[in-house]
Motif scaffolding. Sequence first.
Motif, PDB file in Angstrom:
ATOM      1  N   ASP A  54      70.746  27.804  25.550  1.00 32.77           N
ATOM      2  CA  ASP A  54      72.077  27.528  25.003  1.00 32.77           C
ATOM      3  C   ASP A  54      73.102  27.675  26.125  1.00 32.77           C
ATOM      4  O   ASP A  54      73.672  28.742  26.341  1.00 32.77           O
ATOM      5  CB  ASP A  54      72.381  28.482  23.849  1.00 32.77           C
ATOM      6  N   ARG A  55      73.330  26.585  26.826  1.00 35.71           N
ATOM      7  CA  ARG A  55      74.210  26.587  27.988  1.00 35.71           C
ATOM      8  C   ARG A  55      75.622  27.061  27.648  1.00 35.71           C
ATOM      9  O   ARG A  55      76.204  27.858  28.377  1.00 35.71           O
ATOM     10  CB  ARG A  55      74.293  25.188  28.609  1.00 35.71           C
ATOM     11  N   GLU A  56      76.170  26.553  26.576  1.00 30.77           N
ATOM     12  CA  GLU A  56      77.561  26.871  26.237  1.00 30.77           C
ATOM     13  C   GLU A  56      77.737  28.360  25.944  1.00 30.77           C
ATOM     14  O   GLU A  56      78.726  28.967  26.364  1.00 30.77           O
ATOM     15  CB  GLU A  56      78.047  26.016  25.059  1.00 30.77           C
ATOM     16  N   THR A  57      76.784  28.953  25.239  1.00 33.71           N
ATOM     17  CA  THR A  57      76.868  30.388  24.951  1.00 33.71           C
ATOM     18  C   THR A  57      76.731  31.194  26.238  1.00 33.71           C
ATOM     19  O   THR A  57      77.453  32.167  26.457  1.00 33.71           O
ATOM     20  CB  THR A  57      75.788  30.812  23.933  1.00 33.71           C
ATOM     21  N   ASP A  87      81.003  26.121  35.856  1.00 33.94           N
ATOM     22  CA  ASP A  87      80.011  26.209  34.777  1.00 33.94           C
ATOM     23  C   ASP A  87      78.623  25.811  35.283  1.00 33.94           C
ATOM     24  O   ASP A  87      77.632  26.515  35.039  1.00 33.94           O
ATOM     25  CB  ASP A  87      80.390  25.292  33.602  1.00 33.94           C
ATOM     26  N   GLU A  88      78.560  24.700  36.001  1.00 30.30           N
ATOM     27  CA  GLU A  88      77.275  24.214  36.512  1.00 30.30           C
ATOM     28  C   GLU A  88      76.673  25.168  37.530  1.00 30.30           C
ATOM     29  O   GLU A  88      75.463  25.392  37.541  1.00 30.30           O
ATOM     30  CB  GLU A  88      77.420  22.811  37.114  1.00 30.30           C
ATOM     31  N   GLU A 114      84.170  22.610  35.446  1.00 27.31           N
ATOM     32  CA  GLU A 114      82.829  22.046  35.307  1.00 27.31           C
ATOM     33  C   GLU A 114      81.924  22.495  36.446  1.00 27.31           C
ATOM     34  O   GLU A 114      80.759  22.839  36.226  1.00 27.31           O
ATOM     35  CB  GLU A 114      82.893  20.518  35.269  1.00 27.31           C
ATOM     36  N   ILE A 153      77.539  30.218  29.279  1.00 24.95           N
ATOM     37  CA  ILE A 153      78.786  30.030  30.034  1.00 24.95           C
ATOM     38  C   ILE A 153      79.895  30.887  29.439  1.00 24.95           C
ATOM     39  O   ILE A 153      80.629  31.570  30.164  1.00 24.95           O
ATOM     40  CB  ILE A 153      79.177  28.538  30.076  1.00 24.95           C
ATOM     41  N   ARG A 154      80.023  30.888  28.105  1.00 23.24           N
ATOM     42  CA  ARG A 154      81.029  31.734  27.453  1.00 23.24           C
ATOM     43  C   ARG A 154      80.811  33.201  27.799  1.00 23.24           C
ATOM     44  O   ARG A 154      81.758  33.934  28.083  1.00 23.24           O
ATOM     45  CB  ARG A 154      81.008  31.534  25.932  1.00 23.24           C
TER      46      ARG A 154
END
Length: 185
Positions: free
Chosen positions: A123-126, A106-107, A103, A128-129
Amino acid sequence: MIDVIGQVLDDAKDNLKALEVKVKTIDDTGGGRSVILSKNWTVTSQSIAAGDVLGDRTEVELGVVKTGESKKSDMPDNDVVQPVEQERQEPESNTPVGDRDREVADESFILYLDLNNIPYGGDRETAIRSGRVTCDYISSGKSPELSVIVSIRTAQESGYTRTQAEQIVGSAVGAFCAEYLYALN
């Protein structure tokens, strides 16, 4: 050899391209830090003196500090900061440490993108991926240095400027695979 002392590392590298010499950097504070963004560092020393003939030499070592810092030889000994020993405290959360580390990584990646106004479509998740995939690619290659270059070019081909691409890859490495920080030089 030209004189690049006092120049921003980015500019010094550009100026040295014409001489066709490889640039190696060393943290002149003695801290052993790696350069991630050349624009944030200033040249304080060079291994080949200005005016010297290069001859067979194909590499120059530039001593650098973060812009605004002093090199180690300019600092009095009593200004050296000693590490403070602290007792390790157990986390207060029930979140497993591995998840908490993930976490935090990621942050920190998203924060870096936000602070540098690098668009990622919200789109944070994309995002991060993508950062994690960049590190997977770098770690799977035979040459992390080459993989970094390819990753930067791939980001540029996606529409980012060179500076943005370097920042994206640098922040991904810093957040998700710091063992490859050396490959960012």
